[in-house]
Design an enzyme around this catalytic site. Structure first.
Site, PDB file in Angstrom:
ATOM      1  N   GLU A 186      43.187  36.200  79.460  1.00  0.00           N
ATOM      2  CA  GLU A 186      44.233  35.188  79.611  1.00  0.00           C
ATOM      3  C   GLU A 186      43.684  33.852  80.129  1.00  0.00           C
ATOM      4  OE1 GLU A 186      47.408  36.775  82.041  1.00  0.00           O
ATOM      5  OE2 GLU A 186      48.211  37.928  80.370  1.00  0.00           O
ATOM      6  N   GLU A 255      49.258  42.670  75.352  1.00  0.00           N
ATOM      7  CA  GLU A 255      50.071  43.040  76.514  1.00  0.00           C
ATOM      8  C   GLU A 255      51.540  42.844  76.201  1.00  0.00           C
ATOM      9  OE1 GLU A 255      49.117  41.568  80.355  1.00  0.00           O
ATOM     10  OE2 GLU A 255      46.982  42.013  80.170  1.00  0.00           O
TER      11      GLU A 255
END
Ligand code: NAG
Ligand code: NAG
Ligand code: NAG
Ligand code: NAG
Ligand code: NAG
Ligand code: NAG
Ligand code: NAG
Ligand code: NAG
Ligand code: NAG
Length: 828
Positions: A186, A255
Site C-alpha cells: 500500500e 484486500e
C-alpha cells in the site's frame, strides 16, 4: 450420515459435502493475462483468504486451513512478520509459532495455493507495521524511502525469506504452493510526501524483488504506478471500479476487507455477509480474476504484537472464521455458496467476450459469452436501495433485491443472489462448563516493586526527555522518566500543578512516592497534556513518570517518526501566579520496563515465584499489582476464553505464554449502535456497530495448546487497578442456530463437532418476522410448522418442503437441512 425423508423426495445432500482436491504437480507454472490466472495452462479465477500464522498457533493451523478449503478458497495468503523473525539484528527465529515454512507446507498438503506477502512493511494493524524497532535506532536510517541503510536491511531480510522458501521448494515452479508474492504494501497510498525519493524507492523495490528470481509473479497493492511486470492490485471494501495500470494485467483484489479491526474504546464492527458477497460478486461482474479476503481468519494479537496505537488484542475482523477458529455464520457459508456459483462459470469467465447493458437506473446485466463454446454466464446487479423487478424476456423474470447481485447460469437461471442468505446463522455463546467451579479460583499477589523508581533511581540518565521507543527499543511497553526538584520556599508552591505534555499513550504520575493521577488519549488523540495538583515539600521532591505504549503506529507516511512517550515534553511545575518551573532539561533518570518484567514474574518457573502472597486480603483496585491463580482447563475441545471482567488494564499470561494486553475497563462509546443492521448502501466502518457501553474487549482467547490437562497458571499484571475475583474461564460454542430457507434451495445447519440437538424453539412456515434470537410468527403460517420439525429433530438430517420463506431456529442441533419447494402452501 442418516437422512429422514419427507414426501419421498431425494435430496442431493452429498453434493454439499464433496471436496475437491487440487494436487500440485511438481513444477507448476503460473502466468496470467487480463482475464485469467493461468496455472499449468489452466485458466482460473482464484479465491484467496488471509490467515496470518502469527495470529493463531501451529495447532490451529490445519483446522483453519481445512475450513478455508471447505469454504471454497483456492489459496491462503499471509504476510511475513519481520519483527518476529529478526527480533535482534541478524538473530533470526523461525521456530514454533514462527515456522511459516510449516504453515505453507500445511497449505500445500491441503491442496491449496499460497500467496506470500513479504512486505516487509506489512501494516496489518501490527506493532510498528511489522518493522523490528531496532531499525529505528540504526544511525542515518529512514524507513520506506530511498535510503541505503534501510534498503540494505530490507533486501537482507527479503532475500532471507525468499531463500528459505526456495530451500523448502515452496514456489510453484519448484512444485510448491506459492503462486504469487508481494513486495512493499500500500505504498501508493502514502508515497506523495516522500517525493522523488519515494518514486525511486518503489522502482528499487521492483528491481530488487525481480532479481530474486522466484518464478512466480510479483504484485504491488495500491500502487497505480507499479513498475512493469509488477501487477498492481486493489485493496478496499469494494474494488469493482478498479483497473490495473497495465491492460494485460489481471484485475486482482488483494484486500477485500471482510470487516474491520477494533481499537480500545471502540465498538464492535460488523460487515454483513450480504454486503461482502455483494462486493465480491460486483468485482467478478466487472472482470475480476483474483480476490483475497482480508481477513479470512483474523485471530489474536498475542503478546505485544498489536499495532496502533490502541489496536485491541482480538483481531476478530468479523471474518468468515471467528477469532477462535469457529465458522462465523452466515458469512462463511454464504461466501462458500458464492464461490461455488462463480466457479461454475469459471470456464466461461476466463475466455469470453463480455458486455454490460443497463437495464434500469442502477440495474446492470453483464453477459459473458464463451469464446469457445458460446455458453453464457451473467451477473445481474442492482445497486439501488430498492428492490428491482427485471424482465429478461425469454430468459426469465427476476426479483433482484436492493444492493444485490444475482448470478445467472446460462443467463437464464438464478443460481445465487448476494442478498438471499441460505445459510445458518450461528449465535455464539461463552459458557462455563462447571469444571472450574468445583474449586473457586484462589488468587495470590505481589505488588510491582517500585522502591527504586519512586525514589528516582534508574539505570541511565540524560538531560532531555527521550522519545520512548528510541529509549526502550520496544522491549517493554513501559519507560520510567524520573527527576527531582529542590524547593526552598514551599509557600510559593502551595497550589502547584504538575504539567506533562506527552505524545502518549498512557501516563501515570508519581510525586514523592504518591500516585497523583493517570491519563490516556481522548478519542484517537494520542498526544495529550496531563495537569494535576501536587503537594510539594521543602527540600527535594521526587517526580517519577511512568509512560506506557499500547501498540506502535502501524500506518501512514513517515510512521517510524511518530513519537511516543514524553518525547521533548515539556514537563513543568506551575505555581502561584502561573510561575513556571520547567523541568524538561533537568537531569532525568530512566528505567526501561518493570521490575516484575525483569524478574520474569509472568513466568511460573521464575525464582521470585516464592514472593506471592496468599491470604484473604486480596488487594482490589490497587494499581501496579501482579495476580496469580491456578485453574483447570475447561473440559472438551471447544475453544477457551478467559473473561477478564473486573480487571483494569495490563497484560495476561497463561503458563508463561502471553495472551496479550487486556483493558476491560475501557468501555466502548455509549452511542452509535443500532439494534438492526441495514447493510444496504456503501459500507463504511461506522455501519452496524454493536457492543455500545460495554468493555471493548472482555474475553481473551487462550489457545488449547497453551493449556495443560490439569494445573494451569494465569498471571495478570494490573496497571491501573482491578478486581480479579470475577475472572472466569469459559468455552466458546454455538448457542443458537437460525436459518431461512429460500425457494428451490437446500439449507444445511450444523453445530460444532461434539454437540447435538437439545431443543427446537421456533419454526414457522409462513411469513415470520424478526431476526435470529427474536423470531416472531407472521400473519400466515402452516399449522404444524413447529411440531413437524420437532418430530424429526432427533435425526441428524431432515428434509422439509416448505412454501414460504421460513424462520427456523434450533438450539444445539447437530445437523439440520430443509429445502423449500415453491408452489405449495402448507408443510407436508
Ligand atoms: C475472447 O474473445 C474476445 C473478443 O474477440 C477477446 O477480446 C478476448 O481476448 C478472448 N479471450 C481470450 C482469453 O482469448
Ligand atoms: C437514479 O437513481 C438515483 C438514486 O437511486 C437517483 O438519484 C437518480 O435521480 C436516478 N436517475 C434517474 C435518471 O432516474
Ligand atoms: C479461447 O477460446 C478460443 C476459441 O475456442 C480459442 O481459440 C483460444 O485458444 C482460447 N483462448 C485461450 C487463452 O485459451
Ligand atoms: C459456574 O459459575 C458460573 C459463574 O458463577 C455460573 O454462571 C455457572 O452456571 C457455573 N457452572 C456450573 C456448572 O455450576
Ligand atoms: C520496598 O519498600 C517497602 C517499604 O519501604 C519494603 O517493605 C519492601 O521490602 C521494599 N521492597 C524491596 C524489594 O526492597
Ligand atoms: C516565600 O514566598 C511567598 C509567596 O511568594 C512570599 O510571600 C514569602 O516572602 C517568601 N518567603 C521567603 C523567605 O522568601
Ligand atoms: C504540547 O506540546 C506540543 C509540541 O511542543 C505543542 O504544540 C502543544 O501546544 C503543547 N500543548 C500544550 C497544551 O501545551
Ligand atoms: C523475593 O524473594 C527473593 C528470594 O527469597 C528475594 O531475593 C527477593 O528480594 C524478594 N523480592 C521481594 C520484592 O520481596
Ligand atoms: C481502495 C479503497 O477502497 N480504499 C478505501 C478503504 O476503506 C477506507 C475506509 O473506509 C477508505 O478510506 C479507503 O478509500
Amino acid at each position: 450420515m442418516q437422512c429422514i425423508w419427507i414426501n419421498n423426495k431425494l435430496l442431493p445432500i452429498l453434493a454439499l459435502l464433496c471436496s475437491c482436491l487440487s494436487v500440485l504437480a511438481a513444477g507448476t507454472s503460473v502466468s496470467y493475462d487480463s482475464s485469467a490466472i493461468i496455472i499449468n495452462g489452466e485458466r482460473r479465477v482464484i479465491f484467496s483468504g488471509s490467515i496470518h500464522y502469527t495470529r493463531s498457533t501451529p495447532e490451529m493451523w490445519p483446522d483453519l486451513i481445512q475450513k478455508a478449503k471447505e469454504g471454497g478458497l483456492d489459496a491462503i495468503e499471509t504476510y511475513v512478520f519481520w519483527d518476529q523473525h529478526e527480533p535482534q539484528r541478524r538473530k533470526y527465529d523461525f521456530s514454533g509459532k514462527l515456522d511459516f515454512i510449516k504453515f505453507f507446507k500445511l497449505v500445500q498438503e491441503a491442496g491449496l495455493y499460497a500467496f506470500l506477502r513479504i512486505g516487509p512493511y506489512v501494516c496489518a494493524e501490527w506493532n510498528y507495521g511489522g518493522f523490528p524497532v531496532w531499525l529505528h535506532n540504526l544511525p542515518g536510517i529512514q524507513l520506506r524511502t530511498d535510503n541505503k541503510i534501510f534498503k540494505d536491511e530490507m533486501q537482507t531480510f527479503t532475500t532471507k525469506i525468499v531463500d528459505l522458501c526456495k530451500e523448502a521448494k515452496l514456489f510453484a515452479p519448484q512444485g510448491g504452493p506459492i503462486i504469487f508474492a508481494q513486495i512493499e504494501n500500500e505504498y501508493g497510498n502514502i508515497m506523495k510526501p516522500y517525493g522523488e525519493a519515494g518514486k525511486s524507492y518503489i522502482q528499487w523495490c521492483a528491481n530488487m524483488a525481480l532479481s530474486l528470481n522466484i518464478g512466480v509473479p510479483w504484485i504491488m497493492c495500491q500502487q497505480s504506478d507499479a513498475p512493469q511486470s509488477m501487477i498492481n492490485t486493489c485493496n478496499g471494501f469494494y474494488c469493482d471500479g478498479f483497473k490495473p495500470n497495465n491492460p494485460k494485467s489481471p484485475k486482482m483484489w488483494t484486500e477485500n476487507w471482510t470487516g474491520w479491526y477494533k481499537t480500545w474504546g471502540g465498538k464492535d464492527p460488523y460487515r454483513a455477509a450480504e454486503d461482502v458477497a455483494f462486493a465480491v460478486a460486483r468485482f467478478f461482474q466487472a472482470g475480476g480474476v483474483f480476490q483475497n479476503y482480508y481477513m479470512y481468519h483474523g485471530g489474536t494479537n498475542f503478546g505485544r504484537t498489536s499495532g496502533g496505537p490502541f489496536i485491541v488484542t482480538s483481531y476478530e475482523y468479523h471474518a468468515p472464521l471467528d477469532e477462535f477458529g469457529n465458522l462465523n455464520q452466515p458469512k462463511w457459508g454464504h461466501l462458500k455458496q458464492l464461490h461455488a456459483a462463480i466457479k461454475s462459470g469459471e470456464k466461461v469467465l476466463t475466455n469470453s467476450t463480455s458486455s454490460t447493458k443497463q437495464i434500469g437506473n442502477g440495474t446492470d446485466l453483464t453477459t459473458y459469452v464463451s469464446n469457445s463454446t458460446g455458453q453464457k454466464f451473467c451477473f445481474l446487479s442492482n445497486v439501488n436501495l430498492e428492490d428491482a423487478n427485471v424482465d429478461l424476456q425469454k430468459d426469465g423474470k427476476y426479483l433482484v433485491p436492493a444492493w444485490s447481485v444475482s448470478i445467472l447460469d446460462g443467463c437464464n437461471k438464478e443460481i445465487y443472489n448476494t442478498a438471499k442468505v441460505n445459510t445458518q446463522t450461528s449465535l455464539m455463546e461463552k459458557k462455563s462448563d462447571g469444571a472450574e467451579n468445583s474449586t473457586k479460583l484462589s488468587w495470590s499477589w505481589v505488588p510491582e516493586s517500585m522502591n527504586d523508581t519512586l525514589s528516582g533511581k534508574g539505570s541511565f540518565t540524560d538531560t532531555k526527555l527521550l522519545e520512548q521507543k528510541a529509549a526502550t527499543v520496544d522491549v517493554s511497553d513501559y519507560l520510567w522518566y524520573m527527576t527531582s526538584v529542590d524547593i526552598d520556599n514551599v509557600t510559593q508552591w502551595t497550589d502547584a500543578k504538575l504539567h506533562v505534555n506527552t505524545t502518549g499513550h498512557v501516563l501515570h504520575a508519581y510525586v514523592n512516592q504518591q500516585l497523583i493521577g493517570s491519563q490516556w488519549e481522548a478519542r484517537g488523540n494520542f498526544r495529550f497534556v496531563f495537569e494535576q495538583p501536587v503537594t510539594l515539600k521543602s527540600g527535594t521532591n521526587t517526580i517519577s513518570l511512568l509512560s506506557a505504549t499500547v501498540g506502535l503506529q502501524n500506518y501512514g507516511s513517515f510512521l517510524d517518526l511518530t513519537p511516543t512517550g514524553i518525547a521533548g515534553g515539556p514537563v513543568q511545575l506551575i505555581g502561584k501566579g502561573n510561575v513556571v518551573k520547567d523541568l524538561s532539561s533537568n537531569q532525568w533518570s530512566y528505567k526501561v520496563g518493570l521490575n516484575g518484567e525483569d524478574r520474569r514474574l509472568y513466568d511460573v518457573h521464575s525464582p521470585s515465584g516464592s514472593n506471592w502472597t496468599l491470604n484473604n486480603r486480596l488487594p482490589k483496585r490497587v494499581p501496579m499489582m501482579w495476580y496469580k491463580t491456578e485453574f483447570k482447563a475447561p473440559s472438551g475441545t471447544d475453544p477457551v476464553a478467559v473473561d477478564l471482567k473486573g480487571m483494569g488494564k495490563g497484560q495476561a499470561w497463561v503458563n508463561g505464554q502471553s495472551i496479550g494486553r487486556f483493558w476491560p475497563a475501557y468501555i466502548a462509546d455509549k452511542t452509535g449502535c443500532s439494534q438492526t443492521c441495514d447493510y444496504r448502501g456503501r459500507y463504511h466502518t461506522g455501519n452496524c456497530m454493536s457492543n455500545c457501553a460495554h468493555p471493548t474487549q472482555r474475553w481473551y482467547h487462550i489457545p488449547r495448546s497453551f493449556l495443560n490437562k490439569d494445573e494451569n497458571t494465569l498471571i495478570l499484571f494490573e496497571e491501573i487497578g482491578g478486581t480479579p475475583s470475577p475472572v472466569s474461564f469459559q468455552t466458546v460454542t454455538i448457542g443458537t442456530l437460525c436459518g431461512s430457507a429460500y425457494e428451490g434451495n437446500m439449507l444445511e445447519m450444523s453445530c460444532q463437532t461434539g454437540h447435538t440437538i437439545s431443543e427446537i424453539q421456533f419454526a414457522s412456515f409462513g411469513d415470520p418476522q424478526g431476526t435470529c434470537g427474536s423470531f416472531k410468527k407472521g400473519t400466515c403460517e402452516a399449522a404444524n410448522s413447529l411440531s413437524a420439525i420437532q418430530k424429526v429433530s432427533k435425526a441428524q438430517a431432515i428434509e422439509i418442503d416448505l412454501a414460504y420463506d421460513s424462520g427456523i431456529k434450533l438450539k444445539n442441533s447437530y445437523e439440520f437441512m430443509a429445502r423449500q419447494v415453491g408452489g405449495r402452501d402448507a408443510l407436508m
